[in-house]
Design a protein around this motif. Structure first.
Motif, short mmCIF file in Angstrom:
data_model
loop_
_atom_site.label_atom_id
_atom_site.label_comp_id
_atom_site.label_asym_id
_atom_site.label_seq_id
_atom_site.Cartn_x
_atom_site.Cartn_y
_atom_site.Cartn_z
N VAL A 242 0.86 -1.18 0.00
CA VAL A 242 0.00 0.00 0.00
C VAL A 242 0.90 1.22 0.00
CG1 VAL A 242 -1.80 1.29 1.20
CG2 VAL A 242 -1.81 -1.22 1.26
N ALA A 243 0.70 2.10 -0.99
CA ALA A 243 1.49 3.32 -1.11
C ALA A 243 0.56 4.52 -1.20
CB ALA A 243 2.40 3.26 -2.33
N GLU A 244 1.11 5.66 -0.83
CA GLU A 244 0.33 6.90 -0.85
C GLU A 244 1.23 8.06 -1.20
OE1 GLU A 244 -2.49 8.04 2.55
OE2 GLU A 244 -0.76 9.39 2.84
N ASN A 245 1.02 8.64 -2.36
CA ASN A 245 1.73 9.84 -2.77
C ASN A 245 3.25 9.73 -2.59
OD1 ASN A 245 1.75 12.46 -3.86
ND2 ASN A 245 1.82 13.38 -1.83
N GLY A 246 3.80 8.60 -3.01
CA GLY A 246 5.24 8.42 -2.95
C GLY A 246 5.76 7.74 -1.71
N ARG A 247 4.89 7.49 -0.76
CA ARG A 247 5.30 6.87 0.50
C ARG A 247 4.74 5.46 0.60
NH1 ARG A 247 2.42 8.04 6.18
NH2 ARG A 247 3.57 6.55 7.46
N LEU A 248 5.60 4.50 0.94
CA LEU A 248 5.15 3.13 1.17
C LEU A 248 4.54 3.07 2.57
CD1 LEU A 248 8.15 1.17 -0.38
CD2 LEU A 248 5.88 1.52 -1.37
N VAL A 249 3.24 2.86 2.63
CA VAL A 249 2.51 2.90 3.90
C VAL A 249 2.55 1.55 4.60
CG1 VAL A 249 0.25 3.27 4.95
CG2 VAL A 249 1.00 4.74 3.08
N ALA A 250 2.44 0.46 3.84
CA ALA A 250 2.40 -0.87 4.45
C ALA A 250 2.86 -1.91 3.43
CB ALA A 250 0.99 -1.20 4.95
N GLN A 251 3.48 -3.00 3.94
CA GLN A 251 3.91 -4.10 3.09
C GLN A 251 3.63 -5.43 3.79
OE1 GLN A 251 7.79 -3.84 1.01
NE2 GLN A 251 8.05 -1.85 2.03
N ALA A 252 3.20 -6.41 3.01
CA ALA A 252 3.00 -7.76 3.55
C ALA A 252 4.34 -8.49 3.58
CB ALA A 252 2.00 -8.51 2.68
N ASP A 253 4.35 -9.65 4.23
CA ASP A 253 5.57 -10.46 4.30
C ASP A 253 5.72 -11.26 3.01
OD1 ASP A 253 6.07 -9.59 6.91
OD2 ASP A 253 4.84 -11.20 7.76
N ARG A 254 6.84 -11.07 2.35
CA ARG A 254 7.11 -11.89 1.17
C ARG A 254 7.50 -13.30 1.58
NH1 ARG A 254 11.93 -9.39 -1.37
NH2 ARG A 254 11.57 -10.73 -3.18
N PHE A 255 7.21 -14.25 0.69
CA PHE A 255 7.56 -15.65 0.86
C PHE A 255 6.87 -16.29 2.07
CE2 PHE A 255 11.24 -13.81 -1.39
CZ PHE A 255 11.19 -14.58 -2.54
N SER A 256 5.78 -15.73 2.48
CA SER A 256 5.01 -16.36 3.56
C SER A 256 4.22 -17.54 2.99
CB SER A 256 4.05 -15.34 4.19
OG SER A 256 3.18 -15.98 5.10
N PHE A 257 4.17 -18.63 3.75
CA PHE A 257 3.39 -19.79 3.33
C PHE A 257 1.95 -19.69 3.83
CE2 PHE A 257 7.46 -22.62 3.24
CZ PHE A 257 7.88 -21.93 2.12
#
Length: 643
Positions: A242-257
């Motif tokens: 989730v990004a907003e006006n150039g800022r990364l607001v939130a990220q999920a965990d990559r490679f999660s099972f």
């Protein structure tokens, strides 16, 4: 919306390749979970109903029809929910197969958006199975027993809020569809994706998303395929962003099972204010694209939230970047200050700087900037005249720090006591030295400025201003006193940031006595030292006891000037940012103080000396902020009273 926030989610379900019934069941579970968390719009990965990696199975008519049946059941089973859901599946229109996003809510299919740019290079073969939206010849489709709008030129929502959709590769092209969607009014873009993992690709993707959200002044919600997709030739890590006006607001965990539901918020009011302020956003863009397609607004109301809870972090220090970015930012700020001051010396051909040194943070930063400027211009530090001007409130600690700092930096030191001059002035105007009022305080500030100006005239030098952005916002400076200089190097730096800048210099640019002195200055309470010290030679007049904590005022300043937020929203954000540190009553009290002073002290900002703009906020009438000195604060104060 709740204080302008839209609650969104990016969902990454478990999938089984070509098992539409199983996949729809997992999607339904995440939709229900998102609804329970008051999510208003949830987005799933590309082709999530079939799985992205079906390959030539996409030519199997059974798979296509079962995908449609799975969608029909999914829409029916979630009909009791108000949440807006966006899922991906292959949609057959006539003899053509499209890779589509389907938007539905409360049992109704709202829109069907086909993918435009089909990757057909390296590991991608999408043109083997799908056709582009450019090949569409209809603007509506019959799908899962419903007739729905079809196309890429769809804005979904109401007049005050609209969102649009693009799919995976659409983001990676020269002019993404989201650029046009945003020009036409979309405030949030949802991207259904199935981008696989290779080394460094994720960093590049984060850069793309961040830049596109900034370029479009939009929110960007990205859902990427994850565990369960075929790993025959590639691997999918499950990316939620989730990004907003150039800022990364939130990220999920990559490679999660595990399945993931990343919930966050996008500040729609912030985006609207940014677009309103940046008048070139729509004007210039429409000129670049004179043949924009005609867009359709598909009406769909966003579900209301009865009890809104903000889940995203609100930093209590919005002027200060986090983590490793801070060192880089400090170096850049110093470079801007040094560049501005150096140009002024080159232009005036002056070789002398005059600066008042109090042993406080502001004059310390101004001196450090001046020293580094002289070093860069190959001018001797002895040409910097540092003047300490002890008065009624000067303590031994600040006096010693002023002398020690000047000595350690190798500049010329002068000491001029202002006590007798101030007493003479009190006598001249008939003011008692026992009355410690504004006249008593401002006499000292103006006397010091007079000394600095006259020494500069005598030596052919420039007076370097020390006042900072926070003081200018609050008017915490003496008009025609420390308010004046020939170049104000700190005028674009808020008080909270000054502390970090001085700390950075102490840790990275100096050592020994200079570093020790800087650390003691950092530990000294902020004070103008205009009132007599106590019997223990300690500071009596502590600025933050009088006007409030600078960290609160800098927070108020940032959100009022940068984004134009009303006091009620600033108060709401401050509650989250300072939870556990300040009570609601304390925040409300100092917010009222900030608004009153910000309006009443504009006359000081209307005639500011020159100084460099450093960050996104500046209060110079030439650089950024233009406001009538006789504007009234009534509306803003009334908004606080309603809290």
């Amino acid at each position: 919306m709740n204080h302008g926030f839209l609650k969104v989610a990016t969902a990454i379900p478990h999938v089984k390749v070509a098992d539409c019934t199983y996949n729809a069941t997992r999607i339904q579970a995440l939709i229900e979970k998102a609804s329970q968390q008051d999510v208003q719009i949830v987005c799933f990965p590309e082709l999530c109903i079939t799985a992205y990696t079906c390959a030539d199975l996409f030519h199997q008519q059974l798979l296509i029809s079962e995908a449609e049946n799975a969608l029909r059941n999914l829409v029916k089973e979630t009909a009791h929910l108000k949440i807006i859901s966006i899922v991906g599946l292959p949609v057959k229109v006539g003899s053509r197969l499209f890779n589509c996003a389907v938007v539905f809510k409360a049992g109704e299919i709202i829109a069907v958006v086909p993918k435009t740019h089909l990757p057909n290079y390296n590991e991608f073969y999408e043109k083997r199975w799908f056709v582009s939206s450019k090949d569409a010849i209809v603007d509506s489709v019959e799908l899962a027993g419903q007739r729905a709008p079809f196309g890429i030129n769809l804005l979904i929502g109401k007049v005050d809020f609209r969102f649009a959709i693009e799919l995976c590769e659409d983001l990676w092209v020269t002019v993404p569809p989201s650029s046009l969607h945003s020009i036409m009014g979309a405030q949030v873009i949802f991207n259904l994706s199935a981008s696989n993992e290779i080394i460094s690709k994720n960093d590049y993707l984060l850069s793309l998303i961040s830049q596109q959200s900034a370029r479009c002044m939009a929110g960007y919600v990205y859902a990427g395929a994850g565990f369960g997709e075929s790993s025959q030739d590639v691997v999918f890590a499950g990316k939620g962003i989730v990004a907003e006006n150039g800022r990364l607001v939130a990220q999920a965990d990559r490679f999660s099972f595990e399945e993931q539901l990343l919930v966050s918020e996008i500040d729609i009011e912030l985006l609207a204010n940014e677009r309103q302020k940046n008048t070139g956003f729509a004007q210039d863009s429409t000129a670049l694209f004179p043949s924009l397609p005609e867009y359709r607004l598909i009406e769909c109301s966003v579900p209301e939230i009865e009890t809104f809870v903000l889940s995203r972090e609100v930093s209590p220090t919005p002027f200060i970047p986090a983590g490793l970015e801070l060192d880089k930012r400090c170096e850049e700020i110093f470079s801007i200050q040094i560049g501005g001051l150096a140009k002024r010396f080159v232009h005036t051909q002056s070789k002398i700087a005059v600066i008042g040194i109090s042993g406080g943070l502001d004059s310390t930063l101004a001196l450090l900037v001046t020293v580094l400027t002289f070093d860069k211009l190959a001018m001797p530090r002895k040409n910097i005249i540092g003047i300490t001007m002890p008065g009624f409130g000067t303590t031994g600690r600040t006096y010693k720090n002023a002398i020690d700092l000047m000595n350690s930096l190798g500049i010329t030191i002068r000491e001029i006591d202002i006590t007798e001059a101030s007493l003479q002035h009190f006598s001249d105007i008939g003011h008692s030295e026992d009355i410690h009022d504004v006249t008593y305080e401002n006499t000292q500030a103006r006397e010091r400025t007079q000394i600095l100006m006259n020494v500069a005239n005598k030596e052919g030098g420039l007076v370097i201003g020390t006042g900072d952005l926070s003081e200018l916002a609050m008017g915490w400076c003496t008009y025609n006193g420390d308010h004046m200089s020939m170049y104000g190097v700190n005028s674009g730096i808020p008080k909270t940031l000054i502390r970090y800048l001085v700390t950075w210099v102490a840790n990275h640019k100096v050592s020994g006595e200079s570093a020790a002195t800087l650390h003691d200055i950092l530990d000294t309470p902020v004070s103008p030292e205009l009132l007599p010290m106590d019997e223990n030679d300690e500071i009596v007049q502590k600025t933050e006891d009088i006007i409030g904590p600078y960290e609160l005022h800098d927070f108020f300043l940032f959100y009022m000037v940068r984004y134009g937020f009303r006091p009620a929203k600033i108060f709401y954000l401050a509650q989250h940012a300072f939870e556990g540190k300040y009570t609601n009553e304390v925040i409300r009290k100092w917010l009222k103080t900030f608004i009153r002073r910000f309006f009443s002290q504009q006359f000081k900002r209307s005639c500011l000396p020159d100084g460099p703009k450093v960050g996104s906020i500046n209060l110079s009438p030439r650089g950024d902020w233009r406001m009538p000195s006789d504007a009234v604060a009534a509306l803003w104060l009334q908004d606080i009273e309603r809290l």
